[in-house]
Design an enzyme around this catalytic site. Structure first.
Site, short mmCIF file in Angstrom:
data_model
loop_
_atom_site.label_atom_id
_atom_site.label_comp_id
_atom_site.label_asym_id
_atom_site.label_seq_id
_atom_site.Cartn_x
_atom_site.Cartn_y
_atom_site.Cartn_z
N GLN A 127 0.86 -1.18 0.00
CA GLN A 127 0.00 0.00 0.00
C GLN A 127 0.89 1.23 0.00
O GLN A 127 1.70 1.41 0.90
CB GLN A 127 -0.87 -0.06 1.26
CG GLN A 127 -1.64 1.19 1.56
CD GLN A 127 -2.23 1.13 2.96
OE1 GLN A 127 -3.04 0.29 3.27
NE2 GLN A 127 -1.79 2.02 3.83
N SER A 130 2.05 6.81 2.17
CA SER A 130 2.92 7.77 2.87
C SER A 130 4.05 8.27 1.99
O SER A 130 4.61 7.54 1.18
CB SER A 130 3.53 7.12 4.11
OG SER A 130 2.54 6.86 5.06
N GLU A 245 -7.78 -0.96 7.12
CA GLU A 245 -6.48 -1.06 7.79
C GLU A 245 -6.63 -1.01 9.31
O GLU A 245 -6.03 -1.80 10.02
CB GLU A 245 -5.57 0.08 7.32
CG GLU A 245 -4.28 0.18 8.12
CD GLU A 245 -3.24 1.08 7.48
OE1 GLU A 245 -3.05 0.96 6.26
OE2 GLU A 245 -2.64 1.90 8.18
N ASN A 371 -1.18 7.57 17.30
CA ASN A 371 -2.12 7.65 18.43
C ASN A 371 -2.90 8.96 18.38
O ASN A 371 -4.09 9.00 18.68
CB ASN A 371 -1.36 7.58 19.76
CG ASN A 371 -0.86 6.18 20.07
OD1 ASN A 371 -1.07 5.25 19.28
ND2 ASN A 371 -0.20 6.02 21.20
N GLU A 372 -2.21 10.03 17.99
CA GLU A 372 -2.85 11.34 17.95
C GLU A 372 -3.96 11.37 16.90
O GLU A 372 -5.04 11.92 17.13
CB GLU A 372 -1.80 12.42 17.65
CG GLU A 372 -0.82 12.70 18.79
CD GLU A 372 0.16 11.54 19.06
OE1 GLU A 372 0.46 10.76 18.13
OE2 GLU A 372 0.60 11.41 20.22
#
Lengths: 411, 369
Positions: A127, A130, A245, A371-372
């Site tokens: 994938q 990014s 995902e 996490n953010e």
């Protein structure tokens, strides 16, 4: 009142028994220590065997080669699979993310072409979202695809791409219209990773391993029929895939004997003779409570999914909690092991395993959305809290500053 | 294991929530706190009329013949609304104790009356400090001419100042034993205690040669263990209800309250705090449903499930209530706002059946550590 409906969790005890028996007979055992290409060969073999036995794509429609079964069967399989160390890692991205997105958004031709080989382990997927300047802010990516007759020409750089080193195909997100706002100008493509102009370079992660890569696209040709979803609809496709995902990561069953799980750490405590220490017992009990709470939440969400209420954004809760639990476990590991956690006899493989787990933990707080980002998703999509003001939402992409790079001088 | 309630359970939840919304809104909760009996008798009789006080009591004894899954849902709603009511004392502790003991006549005499709410019961086990002592503590029971008398002090006792039936664990010459004491018995002094949480009444009970009825029990200490585990489940359910409402009110406020030109809920500092509370609530709900399910269907699993429920929900609920006060800012620290009631209830509940460290120690033991 009747409250027990065992069928929600184990609709088919026979199914579970069959899975258990099949895995007992066919699980190949640990491949650790084998050369990488041999590991990959055996992984493919096992995936093909899974497919032939009817355990690949359990919830995928039969028309695409899946089994057309429900979440309950998937859950039964996952539970049983967690008892083994199965070599399914190379297929994780394809099975968990790309495949389901092709099921959702693909054309009939795409489904026919790609899904069966994926299910059989013949073709491996990665994938490609990014980029160096676009991590959490995926939509600010700069890879460009330009239409040229009956093909698109792709240029750009992707990074942190898991499994690209042996992938045959990739789902790549690229900018196709820089004059539109950043979310509106994207398109998703299926790209042949063996096509001319594709360069894959392994990147070392902080464990010293190289599970992910940099990928360069230099004038890579993509046929027009490889658009996944709509032209300009890349963001929708990306959100679809990211949804798969999160569920895939959040509900992944770690093998039971991970060195950072309660059972392993309790064993370490016993071995080190600190299991009677009240502080150790207190922290171990707390660790168990959080671990079990997460497992129960996982079961509950799977039961709700089976009963017709999909997890939606609650996948973010699972993913976030899994990452936080690792941090808690590392603290307990230090408490239990003391100096043994930082130096050990080279013959003690459990020391290596713990060290690897400690060093790998930060990826769970970053990969697949930090996490953010998960907390933003929970806050905004579940709780309905207002978004932060978005200054770039309606600005044409070419006028934006992205990543750590300066704004193009177009304004 | 079933963690998703069926439609009947959800209907029960909706009915109780509707009732409490109508009859026990926040103004009403505040209005009854200072007077006697510390709760609204109309709410109590209304709950009784809904059949929720005897959910775990067999039908032949006037109960609902349902189970702990249903009772947990009621406790959750009562926790959500911060309803001051002797539910935990009467519909949980006293009811469970009678069911755990082996005294058929006492069951037949008391359970129907507890189920209708006509009689409020409670259990007196703790002595000074709060942890439950399986030995009966320093309260002694002596028999003369076949008549039993109790002497000692039990504190704190839930609804101890008003309960008509007090079930006491006391020490006899042959080990711990259970006794039933009439709330109006001679030689019983009941002193209402000052409490951190104004919505929950606690009292000290002093027994001075107080006449008591010995209740038959094959294993009084084991019965106490069961009572404690089931209470842990009900209390944990209450705590999840509290968490849910605290979060709802906080999110509502964070959406409305504007500072520096933006709703405060748009700032990540606040948003992420709310997300963490939500995440903890989802976990807590799962843990409680598992524990309630175990209470009904897997008693072997109950000791771990119950200790897990208290270990997880106590601190989580207090964190949720703390976040509620914090994100309401100065408003949340003001008497007129309800945030402090959530805060006090959460802290009190966290300690009510033993400290969080005590629950963790029990959990460790039950896990074989």
């Amino acid at each position: 009142m009747t409250v027990v409906d065992e069928t929600q969790e184990t609709p088919t005890p026979e199914y579970r028994r069959a899975v258990r028996a099949w895995l007992a007979a066919h699980a190949p055992g640990s491949l650790a220590g084998l050369p990488a290409d041999e590991q990959l060969r055996r992984s493919r073999e096992f995936q093909a065997a899974l497919y032939d036995a009817g355990y690949a794509g359990i919830t995928w429609p039969e028309s695409v080669g899946g089994q057309g079964l429900g979440q309950a069967e998937q859950q039964a399989f996952s539970d049983e699979a967690a008892e083994h160390e199965l070599p399914l890692y190379p297929f994780m991205i394809g099975m968990g993310m790309c495949g389901p997105t092709v099921v959702d958004l693909g054309t009939d031709a795409q489904r026919d072409r790609y899904l069966r080989p994926l299910l059989r382990g013949e073709e491996i997927w990665c994938q490609l979202f990014s980029e160096p300047g676009a991590g959490s802010d995926v939509a600010s990516l700069q890879s460009r695809a330009v239409l040229d007759g009956d093909r698109w020409i792709l240029n750009g750089q992707k990074v942190w791409t898991t499994n690209a080193q042996f992938a045959d195909f990739g789902a790549v997100l690229a900018r196709t219209d820089p004059d539109r706002p950043k979310h509106a100008g994207l398109t998703m493509f299926i790209v042949d990773m063996h096509a001319p102009g594709v360069t894959v370079r392994p990147l070392k992660d902080m464990t010293g391993r190289s599970p992910f890569n940099e990928v360069y696209f230099d004038d890579v040709e993509i046929p027009v029929e490889n658009v996944l979803g709509e032209i300009g609809g890349g963001w929708h496709a990306a959100v679809t895939m990211l949804g798969h995902e999160r569920v895939s990561i959040g509900s992944a069953r770690r093998p039971r004997r991970s060195p950072l799980e309660f059972t392993s750490l309790a064993e370490r405590a016993r071995a080190a003779g600190v299991d009677t220490d009240p502080v150790v017992r207190d922290r171990l009990a707390e660790l168990y409570a959080h671990e079990r709470a997460l497992a129960l939440l996982n079961s509950r969400i799977r039961q709700e999914t089976a009963a017709g209420r999909p997890p939606g954004a609650r996948g973010s809760v699972l993913k976030l909690a899994g990452a936080l639990q690792l941090r808690r476990a590392i603290e307990v590991a230090g408490l239990v092991s003391g100096a043994d956690a930082i130096a050990w006899d080279p013959s003690d493989t459990s020391g290596d395993e713990l060290a690897l787990a400690i060093n790998a933990a930060p990826s769970s707080s970053i990969a697949g959305g930090t996490n953010e980002v998960q907390r933003n998703i929970i806050g905004e999509r579940i709780l309905g809290l207002p978004k932060e003001p978005q200054v770039d939402r309606d600005v044409p992409f070419r006028e934006l500053a992205v990543g750590t790079q300066r704004r193009e001088g177009t304004r | 294991m079933t963690l998703v309630p069926d439609s009947e359970v959800e209907e029960l939840r909706a009915a109780v929530r509707r009732f409490l919304g109508d009859k026990a809104p926040s103004e009403r909760v505040r209005a009854v706190l200072d007077g006697d009996p510390g709760h609204d008798p109309a709410v109590w009789s209304g709950l009784a009329a809904q059949g929720v006080l005897g959910l775990v009591v067999p039908e032949e004894l006037g109960g609902g013949g349902a189970g702990h899954v249903e009772r947990a849902v009621v406790a959750e709603e009562l926790g959500r609304a911060l309803t001051p009511a002797p539910f935990l004392a009467s519909a949980v502790l006293a009811t469970d104790a009678l069911l755990a003991l082996d005294d058929e006549p006492a069951r037949a005499e008391f359970l129907p009356r507890l189920a209708t709410g006509e009689l409020v019961g409670t259990v007196a086990v703790a002595e000074c400090g709060g942890e439950w002592d399986r030995t009966g503590g320093r309260t002694t029971a002596t028999a003369a001419d076949g008549r039993w008398e109790l002497t000692g002090v039990k504190t704190p006792v839930l609804a101890g100042d008003t309960a008509g039936l007090v079930l006491v664990l006391a020490r006899t010459a042959d080990g711990p034993g259970w006794f039933a004491v009439d709330g109006a018995a001679p030689g019983l002094t009941r002193e209402r205690l000052s409490t951190l949480d104004p919505t929950r009444r606690l009292a000290a009970l002093r027994f001075d040669a107080t006449p008591a009825r010995h209740l038959a029990s094959a294993d009084p200490a084991a019965a106490l263990g069961t009572v404690a585990d089931l209470a842990a489940v009900a209390l944990a359910a209450e705590q999840t209800g509290l968490m849910q409402r605290a979060l709802e009110l906080t999110v509502e406020y964070a959406t409305l309250r504007v500072q520096f030109g933006r709703p405060i809920g748009s700032y990540q500092a606040v948003k992420h705090g709310c997300a963490d509370v939500y995440s903890a609530w989802e976990h807590a709900v799962s843990v409680v449903r598992h524990a309630a399910w175990a209470a009904d269907h897997d008693r072997a699993e109950l000791p771990v499930a119950a200790a897990l429920a208290q270990t997880y929900t106590g601190p989580a609920a207090f964190t949720a209530a703390t976040a509620m006060v914090q994100y309401h800012g100065g408003v949340g620290y003001t008497w007129e706002h309800d945030a402090h009631l959530f805060y006090k209830r959460a802290k009190s509940a966290e300690q009510l059946l033993g400290s969080p460290a005590g629950h963790r120690a029990r959990l460790a033991e039950r896990l074989g550590l």
